[in-house]
Motif scaffolding. Structure first.
Motif, PDB file in Angstrom:
ATOM      1  N   ALA A  84     -58.669  14.634  49.616  1.00  0.00           N
ATOM      2  CA  ALA A  84     -59.487  13.901  49.020  1.00  0.00           C
ATOM      3  C   ALA A  84     -58.890  13.126  47.853  1.00  0.00           C
ATOM      4  N   TYR A  85     -57.497  14.025  47.688  1.00  0.00           N
ATOM      5  CA  TYR A  85     -56.124  12.315  46.822  1.00  0.00           C
ATOM      6  C   TYR A  85     -56.011  11.638  47.057  1.00  0.00           C
ATOM      7  N   VAL A 126     -64.849  12.409  43.893  1.00  0.00           N
ATOM      8  CA  VAL A 126     -65.765  11.474  43.474  1.00  0.00           C
ATOM      9  C   VAL A 126     -64.918  12.312  41.819  1.00  0.00           C
ATOM     10  N   PRO A 127     -64.350  12.968  40.923  1.00  0.00           N
ATOM     11  CA  PRO A 127     -63.839  13.185  39.655  1.00  0.00           C
ATOM     12  C   PRO A 127     -62.073  13.161  39.882  1.00  0.00           C
ATOM     13  N   ILE A 128     -61.547  12.960  41.140  1.00  0.00           N
ATOM     14  CA  ILE A 128     -60.272  12.565  41.214  1.00  0.00           C
ATOM     15  C   ILE A 128     -60.265  10.307  41.294  1.00  0.00           C
ATOM     16  N   SER A 158     -60.401  25.491  48.173  1.00  0.00           N
ATOM     17  CA  SER A 158     -60.224  24.045  46.941  1.00  0.00           C
ATOM     18  C   SER A 158     -58.810  22.900  47.055  1.00  0.00           C
ATOM     19  N   VAL A 159     -57.328  23.457  47.822  1.00  0.00           N
ATOM     20  CA  VAL A 159     -56.077  23.217  47.542  1.00  0.00           C
ATOM     21  C   VAL A 159     -55.757  22.261  48.902  1.00  0.00           C
ATOM     22  N   VAL A 212     -58.049  16.059  39.429  1.00  0.00           N
ATOM     23  CA  VAL A 212     -57.751  17.147  40.209  1.00  0.00           C
ATOM     24  C   VAL A 212     -57.997  18.825  40.036  1.00  0.00           C
ATOM     25  N   PHE A 213     -57.779  18.517  38.590  1.00  0.00           N
ATOM     26  CA  PHE A 213     -58.319  20.510  38.569  1.00  0.00           C
ATOM     27  C   PHE A 213     -59.598  20.413  38.195  1.00  0.00           C
ATOM     28  N   SER A 214     -60.428  19.679  37.487  1.00  0.00           N
ATOM     29  CA  SER A 214     -62.102  19.315  37.768  1.00  0.00           C
ATOM     30  C   SER A 214     -62.462  19.340  39.435  1.00  0.00           C
ATOM     31  N   ALA A 215     -61.462  18.702  39.723  1.00  0.00           N
ATOM     32  CA  ALA A 215     -62.569  18.621  41.334  1.00  0.00           C
ATOM     33  C   ALA A 215     -61.938  20.320  41.873  1.00  0.00           C
TER      34      ALA A 215
END
Length: 291
Positions: free
Chosen positions: A90-91, A175-177, A83-84, A215-218
């Motif tokens: 992705a960011y 996508v969420p970011i 995840s990290v 970021v949290f959602s991703a």
């Protein structure tokens, strides 16, 4: 009450009515599956005989067996690492598309999510071909003269699992970011610049706090499913890459011990829930108000 408010309320009610049947069906299926796990976890089974007498023996066995706790901890660490790494990769991609690309952003996002259109199994098998003993990476390094013999450490370990999971779930991070960045009012950045902030300071004070929810959602979208993944560890992890999902799968399919498998699954869900709750408190995401 203004006319605009009345129409907004009416549209909201219509939306609820349209989505209510699907929400009820999905909620009912999830509730039934969860209730089944709870029931099975307090029963006992001896081959084909199921004893419906409530007991906590399965939970006691879970905490007594060091292997169960080890696999759960290992799975949480692998999922957290994937995840990290995925979010960190992705960011900047999402930042570039949101702030630097001026036209056809949807096309860019579509291209970035193209790998997700491919079958999950094919994506996992592709990494097996790349990292294998006679795979593309070893062959290429050997051709260049960088190695004298194929490197066996590339496959059948936790590293291969993390790498494969990172690639497979990357679209869920971008996508969420990206969406959280698109909601940022660009005038805030202009105001920060007018007040003397450098681009880095503006990012730290404006962009990062406002994209923290994305970021949290991703991270959650990747962390939760990867903890229980059993396909990737089975194909690229080998014996040293086994995760808790492989154990649960074996309990239900090979060992014919549904009660113990249900107890392990519920304890995994509890551990995931506690970690997600702690992360939301630590990052302060629970304080974000959505307007």
């Amino acid at each position: 009450m203004t006319t605009r408010t009345i129409f907004a309320a009416s549209g909201s009610r219509q939306g609820l009515l349209l989505t209510a049947p699907a929400v009820l069906v999905v909620s009912g299926i999830v509730a039934f599956a969860f209730a089944s796990l709870v029931c099975y976890s307090i029963w006992t089974q001896t081959y084909l005989d199921m004893d419906h007498t409530p007991t906590t023996l399965n939970y006691q066995r879970f905490f007594r067996e060091p292997m169960f706790l080890f696999l759960l901890g290992k799975s949480l660490l692998i999922a957290l690492g994937a995840s990290v790494i995925t979010v960190l990769a992705a960011y900047p991609v999402a930042y570039y598309v949101s702030f630097k690309v001026q036209r056809r952003k949807l096309l860019w996002i579509t291209i970035l999510t193209l790998p997700f259109w491919m079958s999950y199994l094919l994506r996992v098998f592709s990494w097996k071909l790349i990292l294998g003993y006679n795979g593309i990476l070893n062959t290429g390094l050997g051709t260049l003269g960088l190695i004298s013999a194929p490197v066996e450490a590339l496959l059948h370990n936790s590293f291969a699992v993390v790498l494969t999971l990172t690639h497979s779930w990357a679209p869920f991070a971008v996508v969420p970011i990206f969406l959280s960045m698109e909601r940022i009012d660009r005038s805030l950045l202009q105001a920060a610049a007018d007040l003397g902030d450098t681009p880095l300071q503006a990012f730290r004070r404006v962009v990062w706090p406002l994209t923290l929810s994305g970021v949290f959602s991703a991270g959650i979208l990747i962390f939760i499913p990867t903890v229980g993944d059993y396909v990737t560890p089975q194909l690229v992890g080998g014996t040293s890459g086994i995760m808790i999902g492989n154990l649960i799968f074996a309990m239900f399919t090979k060992l014919n011990n549904w009660p113990l498998g249900s107890a392990i699954a519920l304890m995994s869900l509890l551990a995931i829930g506690l970690i997600v709750f702690a992360a939301s408190r630590l990052l302060g995401v629970h304080k974000v108000e959505v307007k």
